[in-house]
Design an enzyme around this catalytic site. Structure first.
Site, PDB file in Angstrom:
ATOM      1  CG  HIS A 127      -3.996   4.669   4.441  1.00 39.61           C
ATOM      2  ND1 HIS A 127      -3.379   4.052   5.830  1.00 39.61           N
ATOM      3  CD2 HIS A 127      -5.331   5.733   4.791  1.00 39.61           C
ATOM      4  CE1 HIS A 127      -4.046   4.241   6.950  1.00 39.61           C
ATOM      5  NE2 HIS A 127      -4.487   5.704   6.561  1.00 39.61           N
TER       6      HIS A 127
ATOM      7  CG  ASP B  44      -2.631   0.662   5.856  1.00 42.70           C
ATOM      8  OD1 ASP B  44      -3.653   0.402   6.446  1.00 42.70           O
ATOM      9  OD2 ASP B  44      -2.466   1.305   4.710  1.00 42.70           O
TER      10      ASP B  44
END
Length: 554
Positions: free
Chosen positions: A367, A194
């Site tokens: 995130h 990610d």
């Protein structure tokens, strides 16, 4: 070790959203994630944007499994469309219980019943053709988030999904760093990580910090409180409920997806709702302002979302007024800033107080920041790195972080949608690109909306449309009645009305010219009329409305 492993991203690279990755080995396929994203402002009339999965259409029988990392729309939302369009017998769908419950809800909406959804526990590998697949527990802004480790004879590929290393998560344990380190010790072939927050230094805020901050904000509010967040952010819904309960306020859920996901979370034990705390939307006006909290969808300024409708005074159940406080417990997805700012401005116009993450730490990103990306790289020690889930800027920064922790530059592959990475016993290299891009959901239709259709919609929204109906003789092509001129959506109405007689004359002139040139085919005649009238209108008013000529023979 023979054979070639192909890692083909069909979405999620060079963009935020619509994540979809094909893993291919020995002519068999595992698909990881099937996400969507929402349209940008220039995509007039488009409802959803999906990855172009044309590559899979002729490979349906080769798909051994579909694995979903977590229940967010950008990883799960395209699943019913993919299954419907590919047809045939659906492969089994694997994911953790909350993810599969959300998938079932979506498939039910599309009347897709005969689909095998398999609840899968982290740390319990399963086989799918030549692949061995394992889910690894990660922390994110939704429960049951996982990384996916896919092993073949060549080695193991780890697709992280969305993650951060939250040491004090509000639901469940922290990420399984021990298992990630085991993969690193055993030798990880490829890390697909990610990249969403690769541009943010340090560490992401823990989810545990948000709850107390929300309660502090609530304690300062005298009127009604409206909290907007992602409907799938079940952690946040729980934190808002806890803060409301601590201050003796009732809670109303607004938005179909908010109600649906809260019910799913409650049934699986992820949300605890105190007895009697919920009130129905129709009962909102029955409660004093200081006794009510509304949890609403619309944190991204989506056109039809509940909060957007409230801001435009168009919601059937909630009418905002001066003294209300609207709390944005979410950060803008890149590309949504304009819509969010417009919504906030409308709220200020009404007289609402607006609280965002700039004012208080009322949201924690799901995130990981740069230091967490480096921690993932150091734990897993991959031979090759392919940054995922980000625009090109963030993918580049992710690659620089990999270099910083010792990954050789030649082993870092900064890719794009449709460009496969091929790995065999000799090493890794780019393969031949395949078709990729976007397909659109427009109402009930799904497909590749041609550029001309979007261009027409933009033209209509800017300068409107002129419809000109001309009646001609079948024998000689001459005009036999006054042309009819109709215009809609023009912002220059007075100028247009003054032009009508001149436009009729221009139509007659164009028809007369076509008759002399013996242009009798309706299609050709309409093209001539279009070109002549478009030029005439532009010369007179310096605007380019859409011109739609209609020719009728009598």
């Amino acid at each position: 070790m023979s054979g070639t492993l192909r890692v083909l991203p069909l979405g999620g690279l060079g963009e935020i959203g619509k994540n979809m990755t094909v893993l291919e080995y020995e002519d068999r396929i595992v698909l990881v994630d099937a996400g969507l994203r929402f349209p940008t402002a220039e995509m007039m009339g488009i409802d959803l944007v999906l990855p172009d999965f044309a590559y899979l259409r002729d490979r349906v029988d080769d798909i051994e499994a579909i694995v979903i990392t977590h229940g967010h729309e950008d990883h799960l939302g395209a699943l019913p469309f993919v299954l419907r369009e590919l047809g045939g017998e659906s492969p089994p769908i694997y994911g953790r219980p909350l993810t599969m419950a959300m998938a079932r809800s979506k498939l039910d909406e599309h009347r897709l019943k005969d689909v095998d959804l398999v609840d899968t526990k982290p740390g319990e590998p399963f086989d799918a053709g030549p692949f061995s697949i394992e889910l690894i527990h990660m922390t994110h802004s939704i429960p049951d988030a996982s990384a996916v480790a896919v092993t073949t004879e060549l080695g193991t590929v780890l697709i992280t999904g969305d993650y951060k290393f939250d040491q004090t998560p509000v639901d469940g344990g922290p990420a399984d760093m021990a298992r990630l380190a085991e993969l690193g010790r055993d030798g990880l072939l490829l890390l697909c990580g990610d990249s969403t927050n690769a541009d943010r230094p340090g560490w992401a805020l823990s989810e545990a910090v948000v709850g107390p901050k929300l309660e502090e904000v609530f304690a300062r509010c005298e009127g009604r409180i409206v909290v907007t967040c992602f409907a799938s952010n079940i952690h946040r819904v729980q934190q808002v409920v806890d803060a409301a309960a601590g201050l003796g306020r009732k809670v109303a859920l607004i938005g179909r997806s908010m109600k649906k996901n809260t019910n799913i979370g409650k049934s699986l034990g992820h949300i605890d709702l105190p007895e009697g705390i919920l009130v129905q939307p129709r009962e909102i006006d029955d409660w004093p302002d200081h006794k009510l909290v509304v949890i609403s969808t619309g944190s991204q300024g989506e056109p039809l979302s509940a909060l957007r409708r409230m801001a435009h005074r168009d919601h059937p159940q909630v009418e905002l007024r001066q003294g209300d406080t609207v709390v944005f417990s979410a950060t803008p997805i890149p590309g949504n800033e304009r819509a969010i700012n417009e919504t906030i401005d409308r709220l200020h116009q009404i007289g609402c107080d607006v609280v965002t993450t700039r004012d208080a730490p009322i949201h924690a990103s799901g995130h990981g920041y740069a230091e967490e990306i480096k921690l993932m790289l150091n734990l897993t020690q991959p031979e090759y790195v392919m940054p995922f889930h980000g625009d090109h800027k963030r993918i580049r920064l992710h690659g620089e972080l990999a270099e910083a922790v010792g990954v050789p530059e030649e082993n870092i592959f900064r890719g794009e949608n449709g460009l496969p990475l091929e790995i065999d016993a000799k090493g890794a290299r780019w393969g031949e690109p395949v078709q990729s891009g976007m397909i659109f959901v427009d109402g009930m239709d799904i497909g590749d909306v041609a550029d001309v259709a979007l261009r027409d919609r933009r033209m209509l929204s800017a300068d409107g449309i002129f419809v000109v109906v001309a009646t001609i003789s079948e024998q000689d092509g001459s005009s036999v009645a006054d042309p009819e001129v109709i215009f809609r959506g023009v912002s220059f109405k007075e100028e247009a009305e003054q032009l009508i007689d001149d436009i009729r004359d221009a139509v007659d002139d164009s028809i007369e010219k076509a008759a002399k040139e013996e242009i009798r085919e309706i299609d050709l005649l309409q093209q001539v009329l279009h070109d002549d009238l478009a030029q005439f209108v532009y010369e007179r008013i310096k605007r380019r409305p859409m011109v739609l000529p209609v020719v009728v023979e009598v």
